[in-house]
Design a protein around this motif. Structure first.
Motif, short mmCIF file in Angstrom:
data_model
loop_
_atom_site.label_atom_id
_atom_site.label_comp_id
_atom_site.label_asym_id
_atom_site.label_seq_id
_atom_site.Cartn_x
_atom_site.Cartn_y
_atom_site.Cartn_z
N ASP A 56 0.84 -1.19 0.00
CA ASP A 56 0.00 0.00 0.00
C ASP A 56 0.88 1.25 0.00
O ASP A 56 1.59 1.51 0.97
CB ASP A 56 -0.88 -0.02 1.26
N ASP A 58 0.23 4.15 0.59
CA ASP A 58 -0.07 5.04 1.71
C ASP A 58 0.92 4.87 2.86
O ASP A 58 1.17 5.81 3.62
CB ASP A 58 -1.49 4.77 2.26
N VAL A 59 1.47 3.66 2.99
CA VAL A 59 2.44 3.41 4.05
C VAL A 59 3.64 4.34 3.88
O VAL A 59 4.16 4.93 4.84
CB VAL A 59 2.90 1.93 4.05
N VAL A 61 3.71 7.23 2.31
CA VAL A 61 3.30 8.62 2.58
C VAL A 61 3.28 8.87 4.09
O VAL A 61 3.78 9.89 4.58
CB VAL A 61 1.91 8.90 1.97
N ASP A 62 2.72 7.92 4.84
CA ASP A 62 2.64 8.07 6.29
C ASP A 62 4.03 8.03 6.94
O ASP A 62 4.29 8.75 7.91
CB ASP A 62 1.75 6.98 6.90
N LEU A 63 4.91 7.19 6.42
CA LEU A 63 6.27 7.14 6.95
C LEU A 63 6.95 8.50 6.80
O LEU A 63 7.50 9.03 7.77
CB LEU A 63 7.10 6.10 6.19
N GLY A 65 5.50 11.28 6.42
CA GLY A 65 4.75 12.21 7.26
C GLY A 65 5.19 12.16 8.72
O GLY A 65 5.30 13.20 9.38
N PHE A 66 5.44 10.97 9.21
CA PHE A 66 5.90 10.84 10.60
C PHE A 66 7.26 11.51 10.79
O PHE A 66 7.46 12.27 11.74
CB PHE A 66 6.00 9.37 11.01
#
Lengths: 139, 139, 139
Positions: A56, A58-59, A61-63, A65-66
């Protein structure tokens, strides 16, 4: 026992993850080595390497982002600021991730898990040309 | 020069550290290799590997406690949420620790320090079966 | 195929980065190995290893400053406190960075980037004697 080494170049546009799994697989396959150890090494200190999920997007993007939230631009106590507001956060993000990753090779392939991919993690905002060295030893 | 490779399975019950040092030592011992390099590699992206102190178990509790606070469940900006509230934090914690660790081998043993142990760091809340690959090269 | 192994000792005075790049280069050079893989491994859990920029010393100050802020002394939920207020934060900082780093060797030299140096990252406040093991395999 044999070895091979190769330098690949990755063009990055902005902060984020850039998958290099296919380059890694090709390098291992071309080496003709069945059992061994492959190492990926990035020759920079403002980007890094990461094994992460490639199912995915999105993983990824979130990484990113964190890490952007954990190490924001504009921390007012920084003293190394001459190379731009994204440079020192980039060094810190590189320190929190990896410069080098070793992966066993079995039956001619890196033993990546089903959902694992190898990524260059770019921490600078502007486009960069990044160099990764692949090395394999085995037989 | 010789090599050996082995896959071990670790059953985890919940978040926390699971020591695999004895499996590592057994693998190195069984290989018959005196001088070399052993690599531990975990084939997942929601757990990771860690070298940590194995003297006081409180260290492991505090380590897990720190990562739980640094990467809490429920960060409202996350977009990868379909696999449960603990999944994306798990990927982030894995990125902050290691997927692969190389340890020199001398006199038939990994050169771990007196208080060092090798741990699987489980980041998911539910039980999982995790696979670690050990590889050694040397003679 | 050849191997070499060596233990070096680093005397630290306080928290911060201590460069060991010249020891690494000397070890690789003395081994006579042209193509291979060198591994640096630190035998402690309250200090760690890092590849970082060795151009501007401010980068090292800021790196240490970030980790001190991310993992401050005095977090009141810690239970491992018997070895001093800097000990558990030291273990956490070690978990967030590296215990082991593998670097390909080409033409008799580690393929460090132009600005990359290898550092011991001391996380304890008092002076310590730290042991790093270098291992190389190749030919």
């Amino acid at each position: 026992m044999q070895q091979a080494i190769e330098r690949i170049s990755v063009a990055t546009q902005e902060q984020g993850l850039y998958e290099v799994t296919s380059s890694l697989r090709a390098f291992v396959g071309d080496s003709g080595i069945g059992l061994g150890l492959v190492t990926a090494y990035v020759r920079h200190t403002s980007c890094s390497l990461l094994i992460q999920e490639n199912a995915d997007p999105d993983v990824q993007v979130d990484l990113a982002g964190f890490f952007r939230r954990l190490v924001p631009e504009g921390m007012d106590w920084l003293i190394h600021t001459t190379e731009g507001p994204d440079d020192m956060p980039a060094h810190i993000k590189a320190a929190l991730t990896q410069t080098s990753i070793g992966i066993p090779v079995s039956e001619g392939r890196p033993v990546l898990g089903t959902w694992q991919g190898l990524y260059l993690f770019e921490h600078r905002s502007q486009p960069h040309r990044r160099e990764i060295v692949f090395h394999i030893i085995g037989e």
